[in-house]
Scaffold this motif. Structure first.
Motif, PDB file in Angstrom:
ATOM      1  N   ALA A 150      40.685  22.303 -30.435  1.00  0.00           N
ATOM      2  CA  ALA A 150      40.812  22.647 -29.014  1.00  0.00           C
ATOM      3  C   ALA A 150      42.095  22.068 -28.427  1.00  0.00           C
ATOM      4  O   ALA A 150      42.799  22.740 -27.658  1.00  0.00           O
ATOM      5  CB  ALA A 150      39.598  22.131 -28.245  1.00  0.00           C
ATOM      6  N   ARG A 151      42.417  20.850 -28.790  1.00  0.00           N
ATOM      7  CA  ARG A 151      43.649  20.236 -28.277  1.00  0.00           C
ATOM      8  C   ARG A 151      44.882  20.962 -28.803  1.00  0.00           C
ATOM      9  O   ARG A 151      45.841  21.191 -28.059  1.00  0.00           O
ATOM     10  CB  ARG A 151      43.686  18.751 -28.669  1.00  0.00           C
ATOM     11  N   ALA A 188      34.196  22.560 -21.974  1.00  0.00           N
ATOM     12  CA  ALA A 188      34.420  22.956 -20.583  1.00  0.00           C
ATOM     13  C   ALA A 188      35.904  22.918 -20.237  1.00  0.00           C
ATOM     14  O   ALA A 188      36.425  23.803 -19.545  1.00  0.00           O
ATOM     15  CB  ALA A 188      33.630  22.038 -19.654  1.00  0.00           C
ATOM     16  N   MET A 189      36.599  21.901 -20.745  1.00  0.00           N
ATOM     17  CA  MET A 189      38.032  21.791 -20.475  1.00  0.00           C
ATOM     18  C   MET A 189      38.796  22.953 -21.111  1.00  0.00           C
ATOM     19  O   MET A 189      39.749  23.479 -20.527  1.00  0.00           O
ATOM     20  CB  MET A 189      38.562  20.459 -21.016  1.00  0.00           C
ATOM     21  N   ALA A 232      35.306  14.807 -11.993  1.00  0.00           N
ATOM     22  CA  ALA A 232      36.754  14.998 -11.868  1.00  0.00           C
ATOM     23  C   ALA A 232      37.181  16.338 -12.466  1.00  0.00           C
ATOM     24  O   ALA A 232      38.025  17.043 -11.897  1.00  0.00           O
ATOM     25  CB  ALA A 232      37.492  13.853 -12.553  1.00  0.00           C
ATOM     26  N   LEU A 233      36.582  16.696 -13.599  1.00  0.00           N
ATOM     27  CA  LEU A 233      36.901  17.992 -14.201  1.00  0.00           C
ATOM     28  C   LEU A 233      36.396  19.142 -13.335  1.00  0.00           C
ATOM     29  O   LEU A 233      37.043  20.187 -13.240  1.00  0.00           O
ATOM     30  CB  LEU A 233      36.296  18.086 -15.603  1.00  0.00           C
ATOM     31  N   CYS A 234      35.242  18.943 -12.704  1.00  0.00           N
ATOM     32  CA  CYS A 234      34.747  19.957 -11.763  1.00  0.00           C
ATOM     33  C   CYS A 234      35.747  20.153 -10.627  1.00  0.00           C
ATOM     34  O   CYS A 234      36.024  21.289 -10.209  1.00  0.00           O
ATOM     35  CB  CYS A 234      33.396  19.534 -11.186  1.00  0.00           C
ATOM     36  N   GLY A 235      36.277  19.044 -10.140  1.00  0.00           N
ATOM     37  CA  GLY A 235      37.284  19.132  -9.087  1.00  0.00           C
ATOM     38  C   GLY A 235      38.516  19.878  -9.549  1.00  0.00           C
ATOM     39  O   GLY A 235      39.063  20.718  -8.825  1.00  0.00           O
TER      40      GLY A 235
END
Length: 405
Positions: A150-151, A188-189, A232-235
């Protein structure tokens, strides 16, 4: 007399023997370091009944300490534990566990400091190991392989690579890694980044749902750091949705989630997480300058991505303030400070300073100064170095500045 360290260890005695290390989120980084050192010492004792498992826990604790502090020494200790695991592993299960530990350390080193070479080495480590017969180590191996992929896919930015990485994430989940919090966060990211790249609201919605489920599943009383990172990721997801779809309400909601995440972190409990969320909030003019100064102080001199971001955000804020005041002398002072420290700066810090230099040139022009002649070259070099280090956020900021020039 109550002996804090001893009695707290009694409280966590049962949890410490568990493979689930979620309990470490409840303790500060100082106590975490003590626990990591204790496990590493125990693993080396002749009397240790389970040296391999104990050293595996020590490696995980050192990684968590490095993740929360950015300490290079903790990263090195985690690597040494992983190397020891590789040397002493017996049987396909232990060999797989050792490979996962080494790959996780290399992946964390990339997350903290950049440089895709670490991802290449991590992938080589995983690919060199045959899948074990037992489900749990096989699932762990599949999960870390998916996270590395993924990265690499996010670095390439190619839609096909992102799709392939998403498929590997699904394979890892079906292999039994459904409870792997880091895998769920990375999935998710990945969806979030793919949604932004392809301007696909559906993918952004999917990322939001995945993160929402993770937030709901993590209690602030038991997994506060995981919950805050998910918030934070949701934001970030809502901010991306606002950018793609032009939703002003999503922008406001994203800011609220950033604030909620910031409330979960403190500089002493998880300094790197705290600094990271402050850099994400740096676009908010209400954020005091002293907060950015503290974030930079906590992360400077370690070659960290977060440190470079804090350095750049603080510099940009100082330039904006000087421009607002029409302070040309202040801009000159900032420029001299940058020149003085760039010669010895780490690569990512150098990139951050180059970006601030670009901000100074543009501010001078807006104040009636000359056209910045070398702006394009400065920003192109900064963007190139950022891409070489695998830090796309800094490369994107350089590109944005070039667009303004």
């Amino acid at each position: 007399m109550f002996e804090f360290g001893r009695d707290l260890r009694k409280i966590f005695a049962q949890a410490r023997e568990s493979e689930d290390l979620g309990w470490v989120e409840l303790i500060g980084v100082d106590l975490l370091k003590i626990e990591a050192r204790r496990e590493a010492t125990d693993a080396g004792r002749v009397s240790c009944p389970r040296p391999f498992q104990t050293e595996c826990r020590a490696a995980a604790l050192w990684r968590d300490h490095a993740r929360r502090t950015g300490a290079a020494d903790s990263l090195a200790r985690a690597d040494r534990c992983a190397d020891s695991l590789v040397r002493t592993a017996v049987g396909d299960e232990q060999i797989a566990v050792a490979a996962v530990s080494r790959a996780q350390g290399l992946m964390l080193r990339f997350d903290l400091c950049g440089d895709p070479v670490h991802l290449d080495r991590a992938l080589q480590t995983v690919n060199a190991v045959a899948p074990p017969r037992k489900t749990r180590p096989a699932a762990a191996l599949s999960a870390v392989h998916a996270r590395i992929s993924a990265r690499r896919a996010r670095l390439s930015g190619e839609p096909e690579a992102l799709l392939d990485a998403a498929a590997l994430m699904d394979v890892a989940r079906h292999a039994g890694a459904t409870e792997d919090v880091d895998l769920r966060m990375d999935a998710a990211m990945l969806a979030l980044e793919a949604g932004v790249l392809q301007r696909d609201v559906r993918l952004l919605d999917q990322a939001g749902r995945d993160l929402g489920e993770l937030v709901e599943a993590t209690s602030p009383d038991h997994r506060p750091l995981t919950r805050a990172r998910a918030l934070a990721l949701c934001g970030a997801g809502l901010a991306a949705l606002a950018s793609v779809a032009g939703h002003a309400e999503a922008q406001v909601q994203g800011r609220i989630l950033f604030d909620a995440a910031a409330d979960q972190f403190t500089p002493d409990h998880s300094p790197l997480d705290w600094a990271a969320i402050q850099t994400l909030r740096a676009g908010d003019d209400a954020l005091p300058m002293m907060v950015l100064v503290q974030a930079e102080t906590l992360t400077q001199g370690q070659g960290l991505i977060v440190g470079a971001l804090a350095r750049e955000r603080r510099g940009a804020r100082e330039v904006a303030l000087a421009e607002t005041l029409g302070d040309r002398a202040g801009l000159d002072t900032l420029e001299r400070r940058l020149h003085a420290r760039m010669a010895t700066a780490a690569p990512l810090d150098w990139v951050a300073d180059q970006l601030v230099m670009g901000e100074i040139m543009l501010a001078r022009r807006r104040l009636g100064g000359p056209e910045p002649r070398s702006l394009g070259l400065i920003l192109a070099e900064a963007a190139g170095t950022a891409r070489e280090m695998g830090v796309t956020v800094l490369a994107e900021r350089a590109a944005a500045l070039m667009g303004r020039g």
